[in-house]
Write a protein that holds these residues in place. Sequence first.
Motif, short mmCIF file in Angstrom:
data_model
loop_
_atom_site.label_atom_id
_atom_site.label_comp_id
_atom_site.label_asym_id
_atom_site.label_seq_id
_atom_site.Cartn_x
_atom_site.Cartn_y
_atom_site.Cartn_z
N PHE A 1 -7.58 11.63 79.93
CA PHE A 1 -8.23 11.48 78.67
C PHE A 1 -8.57 12.66 78.37
O PHE A 1 -8.67 13.85 79.02
N ASP A 2 -8.18 12.85 77.17
CA ASP A 2 -8.57 14.25 76.42
C ASP A 2 -8.85 13.68 74.75
O ASP A 2 -8.59 11.95 74.31
N LEU A 3 -9.13 14.57 73.93
CA LEU A 3 -9.57 14.83 71.95
C LEU A 3 -7.95 15.26 71.26
O LEU A 3 -7.47 15.96 71.50
N ASP A 4 -7.86 13.76 70.82
CA ASP A 4 -6.62 14.37 69.71
C ASP A 4 -7.44 14.67 69.09
O ASP A 4 -8.33 14.59 68.26
N GLU A 5 -6.02 15.68 68.11
CA GLU A 5 -6.32 16.54 67.04
C GLU A 5 -7.29 16.81 66.68
O GLU A 5 -7.92 17.92 66.12
N LEU A 6 -7.88 17.84 68.34
CA LEU A 6 -8.89 19.33 68.35
C LEU A 6 -8.54 20.12 67.24
O LEU A 6 -9.85 20.40 67.15
N LYS A 7 -7.18 20.06 67.59
CA LYS A 7 -6.48 22.00 67.20
C LYS A 7 -7.20 21.74 65.83
O LYS A 7 -7.86 22.60 64.79
N GLU A 8 -6.77 20.30 65.39
CA GLU A 8 -6.92 20.26 63.51
C GLU A 8 -8.83 20.22 63.35
O GLU A 8 -9.61 20.76 62.24
N LEU A 9 -9.81 19.62 63.96
CA LEU A 9 -10.48 20.02 64.04
C LEU A 9 -11.31 21.68 63.89
O LEU A 9 -11.75 21.89 63.31
N GLY B 1 -9.35 22.97 78.87
CA GLY B 1 -9.25 22.73 77.02
C GLY B 1 -9.63 21.04 76.43
O GLY B 1 -11.19 21.32 76.81
N ASP B 2 -8.88 20.40 76.63
CA ASP B 2 -9.52 19.12 75.88
C ASP B 2 -9.00 17.92 77.10
O ASP B 2 -9.85 17.00 76.56
N GLU B 3 -9.00 18.48 78.47
CA GLU B 3 -7.95 17.17 78.97
C GLU B 3 -9.38 17.22 80.29
O GLU B 3 -9.98 18.48 81.07
N PHE B 4 -9.08 16.27 80.12
CA PHE B 4 -10.11 15.82 81.25
C PHE B 4 -10.25 14.55 82.53
O PHE B 4 -9.32 14.06 82.15
N THR B 5 -10.93 14.40 83.63
CA THR B 5 -10.25 13.46 84.44
C THR B 5 -11.62 12.90 84.78
O THR B 5 -13.05 13.22 85.18
N LEU B 6 -11.77 11.16 84.84
CA LEU B 6 -13.22 10.82 85.25
C LEU B 6 -13.00 9.66 85.72
O LEU B 6 -11.15 8.54 86.15
N VAL B 7 -13.16 9.86 87.23
CA VAL B 7 -12.92 9.01 88.57
C VAL B 7 -14.32 8.21 89.19
O VAL B 7 -15.53 8.58 88.90
N ILE B 8 -13.63 6.71 89.13
CA ILE B 8 -14.90 5.90 89.08
C ILE B 8 -15.26 5.23 90.75
O ILE B 8 -13.92 4.22 90.48
N PRO B 9 -15.69 5.34 91.07
CA PRO B 9 -15.65 3.87 92.22
C PRO B 9 -16.52 2.72 91.92
O PRO B 9 -17.74 3.23 91.39
N LEU B 10 -15.45 1.62 92.56
CA LEU B 10 -15.95 0.74 92.09
C LEU B 10 -16.63 0.07 93.64
O LEU B 10 -15.63 -0.30 93.86
N HIS B 11 -17.58 -0.56 93.85
CA HIS B 11 -17.78 -1.23 94.85
C HIS B 11 -17.65 -2.34 94.58
O HIS B 11 -17.66 -3.15 93.50
#
Length: 284
Positions: free
Chosen positions: A126-134, A169-179
Amino acid sequence: MKFPGEGNVEARVPDPAKIKQFWEWKDLMMSGVGTLENIENSGLPKEKKLELYKLLTQRQAWDLGTARETISSQRKDLERAEIESGTDSMTGALNRKYLSQIMESLLRQLNNPESPGLGAVVVISFDLDELKELNDSMGHHVGDEAIHTLIGHIAEITRSRDHLFRLGGDEFTLVIPLHDAPHKKTEPFTFAGSIIDELNRDFLVDRGSDSGRDMVRLHVSGGIAVAKRGTAKTFDELFKEADENMYRNKRQSRDRREAERGAERRKGAERGRKIDPGQTEFSP
């Protein structure tokens, strides 16, 4: 946020006394359940123990609430060096250095029939949309504060054994293990979608001036990929799938917002045409 499969995680982790392979020790450290005592009693050579110390320290860097053990000055130096090299200095998130390493460990657990409990691994890019505009309209310090605010909210809705990576920048990855949960099954895609919904909300962002804090709507574009037990997906396949889904959703979100703005402009123009020349205000 309620996570499916919550319960006695330690009961699903192999007994350290029965571990035979070094990669199993590494997986134990990355799970967030391994301890310094496990390493001390492992009987491994010194260089292998040092490698496990680094993995354990890196895992604890994200879990800010974990109580720090009293360790020797050599281990403190190792911890400091590992945090500096393994985490993003601005947000405290893990950096891309450990993304493939942690993912490969989780995928090994997922596809190991002798390691029950892990039912799926969810990857959210995921990333933040329109971060440049902000940044352009309110200043880069406000954009940085928006990222900090987002990271703080992620920490509130995730667990210590989930992994957040900042790729730049504003690009992230979230890794979630589900049991696996014996009596409650939650579809991983539905669950991941609820995470993205949680991130699309209004936040109070500090402008760093006398104007105080403003309410800013943070738009997040996210892409989801899921590996379930037995699917045999690779890290590269998962990351590519999540990334492609994110950019597709980002384009759709941008087009939707442009359409909404266009509709508002047309409404404004229509109201303008209804103004009576003798009036100074819009007609109701």
